[in-house]
Design an enzyme around this catalytic site. Structure first.
Site, PDB file in Angstrom:
ATOM      1  CB  CYS A 143     -33.089  36.230  -5.392  1.00 35.26           C
ATOM      2  SG  CYS A 143     -33.662  34.675  -4.764  1.00 35.26           S
ATOM      3  NE  ARG A 179     -28.866  38.676  -9.032  1.00 34.06           N
ATOM      4  CZ  ARG A 179     -27.575  38.610  -8.735  1.00 34.06           C
ATOM      5  NH1 ARG A 179     -26.676  38.961  -9.637  1.00 34.06           N
ATOM      6  NH2 ARG A 179     -27.171  38.161  -7.572  1.00 34.06           N
ATOM      7  CD1 TRP A 199     -33.210  29.460  -9.615  1.00 40.92           C
ATOM      8  CD2 TRP A 199     -32.419  28.980  -7.582  1.00 40.92           C
ATOM      9  NE1 TRP A 199     -32.741  28.172  -9.640  1.00 40.92           N
ATOM     10  CE2 TRP A 199     -32.251  27.836  -8.400  1.00 40.92           C
ATOM     11  CE3 TRP A 199     -32.002  28.900  -6.259  1.00 40.92           C
ATOM     12  CZ2 TRP A 199     -31.686  26.650  -7.952  1.00 40.92           C
ATOM     13  CZ3 TRP A 199     -31.431  27.729  -5.793  1.00 40.92           C
ATOM     14  CH2 TRP A 199     -31.291  26.624  -6.657  1.00 40.92           C
ATOM     15  CG  ASN A 227     -29.458  37.387  -3.798  1.00 44.38           C
ATOM     16  OD1 ASN A 227     -29.749  36.204  -3.857  1.00 44.38           O
ATOM     17  ND2 ASN A 227     -28.344  37.878  -4.328  1.00 44.38           N
ATOM     18  N   GLY A 228     -30.066  35.745  -0.777  1.00 50.22           N
ATOM     19  CA  GLY A 228     -29.111  35.052   0.094  1.00 50.22           C
ATOM     20  C   GLY A 228     -29.843  33.975   0.884  1.00 50.22           C
ATOM     21  CD  GLU A 263     -18.773  25.018 -21.074  1.00 53.66           C
ATOM     22  OE1 GLU A 263     -18.747  24.601 -19.911  1.00 53.66           O
ATOM     23  OE2 GLU A 263     -19.568  25.896 -21.463  1.00 53.66           O
ATOM     24  CE  LYS A 291     -22.942  26.794 -21.804  1.00 52.70           C
ATOM     25  NZ  LYS A 291     -21.943  26.646 -20.785  1.00 52.70           N
ATOM     26  CD  GLU A 311     -25.686  25.702 -18.681  1.00 51.45           C
ATOM     27  OE1 GLU A 311     -26.057  26.185 -17.604  1.00 51.45           O
ATOM     28  OE2 GLU A 311     -24.589  25.969 -19.179  1.00 51.45           O
ATOM     29  CG  HIS A 367     -12.334   0.639 -18.948  1.00 54.12           C
ATOM     30  ND1 HIS A 367     -11.616  -0.529 -18.779  1.00 54.12           N
ATOM     31  CD2 HIS A 367     -11.584   1.427 -19.749  1.00 54.12           C
ATOM     32  CE1 HIS A 367     -10.470  -0.434 -19.433  1.00 54.12           C
ATOM     33  NE2 HIS A 367     -10.409   0.731 -20.018  1.00 54.12           N
ATOM     34  CE  LYS A 409     -24.214  34.515 -16.770  1.00 47.32           C
ATOM     35  NZ  LYS A 409     -23.765  33.538 -17.785  1.00 47.32           N
TER      36      LYS A 409
HETATM   37  C1  AGP Z   1     -22.554  27.708 -17.100  1.00 51.02           C
HETATM   38  O1  AGP Z   1     -23.215  27.775 -18.353  1.00 51.02           O
HETATM   39  C2  AGP Z   1     -23.485  27.902 -15.936  1.00 51.02           C
HETATM   40  N1  AGP Z   1     -24.236  29.086 -16.040  1.00 51.02           N
HETATM   41  C3  AGP Z   1     -22.766  27.758 -14.611  1.00 51.02           C
HETATM   42  O2  AGP Z   1     -22.140  26.500 -14.603  1.00 51.02           O
HETATM   43  C4  AGP Z   1     -21.697  28.828 -14.280  1.00 51.02           C
HETATM   44  O3  AGP Z   1     -20.587  28.669 -15.133  1.00 51.02           O
HETATM   45  C5  AGP Z   1     -21.246  28.620 -12.837  1.00 51.02           C
HETATM   46  O4  AGP Z   1     -22.366  28.816 -11.999  1.00 51.02           O
HETATM   47  C6  AGP Z   1     -20.125  29.564 -12.406  1.00 51.02           C
HETATM   48  O5  AGP Z   1     -20.581  30.898 -12.440  1.00 51.02           O
HETATM   49  P1  AGP Z   1     -19.484  32.062 -12.248  1.00 51.02           P
HETATM   50  O6  AGP Z   1     -18.524  31.935 -13.380  1.00 51.02           O
HETATM   51  O7  AGP Z   1     -20.276  33.334 -12.275  1.00 51.02           O
HETATM   52  O8  AGP Z   1     -18.810  31.835 -10.923  1.00 51.02           O
END
Ligand code: AGP
Length: 610
Positions: free
Chosen positions: A2, A27, A80, A104-105, A483, A487, A490, A506, A605
């Site tokens: 958050c 966030r 969030w 936040n937490g 990766e 991408k 998400e 397999h 994020k």
């Molecule tokens: C990647 O596109 C995502 N936003 C997510 O997987 C991110 O890489 C992951 O949460 C790790 O975040 P950080 O690098 O800030 O630790």
């Protein structure tokens, strides 16, 4: 997960808070709210809550339609959801008695606290945060710091709070444990926020609030009290980002801007670490002594950062001839990992606040391992708690989908591998110089890919109407494909899966039917012919194949529906241009589907809660 913000000063708090929440919205963006002091007379004060589900823009509309007295002090939150659904009642701020707060937490023992203190009857929400407000209000007898200090020991979990007490107008109290909180006294007043993006418009100097200390913000100063109630001075840090860096600057989305920033981000990360054509970490204060006793490397991260680690595994092993393990942080932290004082634990985190990764770091230190973190945010928790930190210089990454952070994390890993190999006598100086030259060639290769972005934009038309997609590769190309799948998943919500090409037959090839898209990455020369065979297998079953190879690759007619190429780099370095192609495939697919590229559903994020 958050974003929280507090402001007190001579300016209109509502405007400052809403602007700050817009910066923090990446966030978490399920709901948002603010609380403002309202002073009817010199001695009569209330705290007005305005909150709503949806985006900060909706909150702004609500504020504009709510009659409010001018106010110079308030707090704000963008959520969030963790505990309790996305409802107005569950959104922050929460107000109990004379206490109003944003959080936040996660307060993990919130149910126990509610039962122990019999709060249940007074609750209006399903959140853990409201329980925290109840307990602080329970202890409040006109001394805010005493009330907070009494409550803190009861909270298990993580928190960053900004707290108002209605009979202390103009004052904000802030405290944190694990969750991030930065603050600054500026000519515009005093501010506290989850991260720098909300402070950027007002200051270049800030500090990270020390854990468990309590900050009292007034329009004229910030005072910090340690656990003994003594005043302490925080370490002042200087922002190394420009305001522009946190804006779109003409791009339609932060993600596209950040994709384009990769060449410069790589230059900013690599060049300061090259002395006499060799990697040099003196400015990072990472000595060779951190490397020479190492007999194993353990890499730990989440998401994209973890996939960067996966790419580097084969590089480290081939250069150093020692075993490298890459672990998911949320798994690693609950295992009993086989690491010790001869293990180098490399922690990778763009935000430096990911709670699972932070927990993994702390476990590694308990085990006596040397910890080296690769972090993009200066002064972040992971950076501060690691033995050594290698800062990437990508600038703020605002889009939830990580792009430039991935590239600079790779560059950091490559530089560390080269420095380690030289320090351990596994690489000659000439080999080291050649390696760095190859690494630097990745930058113009990215520029080349960026000139083809329109070609990539047209190529993804087929993806906008599918529900599933596969990414396949062999060797490093398989690591790259992980990766790529993340991408696409998400930000376009297509169920994308990365698969080792040799493993398809397999089981998974059962899912390859007519026009199922398969993005095939074939840049590793040692396994190129095998990769082509695998592509023939999926093509024979009707797959729509997007094939990515080096320019020099010879491909047979009809094996791919779309063929994209990258410049002829050494196999170890093809990840850099490949990553940009995969980022652009995901980006344009999301845009064509009309989705929220920068703030995809359910995501945030920085994952600062478990
Ligand atoms: C990647 O596109 C995502 N936003 C997510 O997987 C991110 O890489 C992951 O949460 C790790 O975040 P950080 O690098 O800030 O630790």
């Amino acid at each position: 997960m958050c974003g929280i913000i507090g402001y007190t000063g001579p300016l209109e708090a509502k405007t400052i808070l809403l602007g700050g929440l817009s910066s923090l919205e990446y966030r978490g963006y399920d709901s948002a709210g603010i609380a403002l002091f309202q002073s009817q007379t010199l001695t009569s004060h209330t705290v007005e809550l305005i909150k709503t589900t949806g985006k900060v823009s909706l909150l702004k509309e609500l504020c504009d339609s709510t009659p409010l007295l001018p106010s110079g002090c308030g707090i704000g939150h963008t959520r969030w959801a963790t505990h309790g659904g996305v409802t107005t009642e569950n959104s922050h701020p929460h107000q109990v008695g004379r206490v109003t707060l944003v959080h936040n937490g996660i307060i993990e023992n919130y149910k126990t606290l509610a039962e122990t203190w019999n709060f249940s009857k007074q609750l209006r929400s399903e959140t853990d945060t409201e329980i925290a407000a109840c307990l602080i209000n329970q202890f409040y007898e006109n001394d805010p710091i005493q009330a907070i200090r009494k409550a803190l020991p009861y909270f298990e979990g993580s928190y960053a709070f900004c707290i108002l007490f209605c009979d202390h107008p103009g004052e904000i109290y802030a405290v944190r444990k694990i969750s991030p909180l930065v603050a600054a006294y500026t000519p515009s007043g005093s501010l506290a926020a989850s991260d720098l993006t909300a402070l950027l418009p007002y200051t270049k100097q800030y500090f990270v609030l020390p854990e468990q200390s309590i900050a009292k913000l007034t329009p004229y100063r910030i005072t910090i009290f340690d656990e003994n109630g003594d005043k302490i001075q925080p370490e002042l840090l200087t922002v190394n980002w420009s305001m522009d860096a946190a804006m779109k600057n003409g791009f339609p989305h932060f993600m596209l801007k950040e994709i384009h920033e990769q060449p410069q981000a790589l230059r900013n990360t690599i060049l300061p670490r090259i002395v006499d054509e060799l990697p040099n970490f003196d400015s990072d204060q990472i000595p060779d002594s951190a490397f020479v006793h190492v007999n194993k490397i353990q890499i730990v991260a989440c998401g994209t950062a973890m996939y960067a680690g996966m790419v580097s595994k084969s590089l480290f092993e081939s250069m150093l001839k020692i075993p490298v393990t890459v672990s998911i942080a949320s798994e690693f932290r609950y295992e009993d990992p086989l690491i010790d004082e001869n293990t180098l634990v490399i922690i990778i985190s763009q935000s430096g606040e990911t709670i699972d990764t932070l927990a993994a770091l702390r476990l590694a230190k308990e085990k006596g391992s040397v910890t080296l973190s690769i972090v993009n945010v200066k002064g972040s928790t992971i950076a501060r708690e690691s033995d050594y930190v290698f800062y990437t210089h990508a600038g703020p990454e605002i889009a939830v989908a990580s792009t430039k952070a991935y590239s600079v994390q790779l560059a950091a890993l490559y530089l560390i591998a080269c420095r380690m190999a030289l320090a351990c006598g596994k690489m000659t100086l000439e080999e080291g110089k050649h390696f760095l030259q190859e690494l630097l060639c990745a930058i113009p290769a990215i520029d080349m890919v960026l000139t083809k972005k329109e070609e990539i934009r047209h190529a993804v038309s087929h993806l906008t109407s599918v529900d599933n997609a596969f990414f396949i590769g062999r060797g490093r190309d398989y690591a790259f494909s992980l990766e790529g799948a993340l991408k696409l998943k998400e930000i376009s919500y297509i169920h994308a899966e990365a698969y080792a090409a040799g493993e398809l037959k397999h089981g998974t090839i059962a899912l390859i039917t007519d026009q199922v898209p398969v993005i095939a990455i074939a840049t590793q020369e040692a396994v190129y012919t095998k990769m082509i065979s695998n592509i023939r297998e999926v093509k024979a079953r009707g797959a729509f194949v997007i094939l990515i190879t080096k320019e020099s690759a010879s491909i047979e007619e009809g094996i791919a529906d779309i063929h994209m190429t990258i410049p002829n780099l050494d196999d170890s370095f093809t990840v850099f241009p490949i990553a940009v192609i995969l980022q652009l495939i995901a980006y344009y697919t999301s845009v064509k589907k009309g989705l929220n590229v920068d703030q995809p559903r359910n995501l945030a994020k920085s994952v600062t809660v478990e």
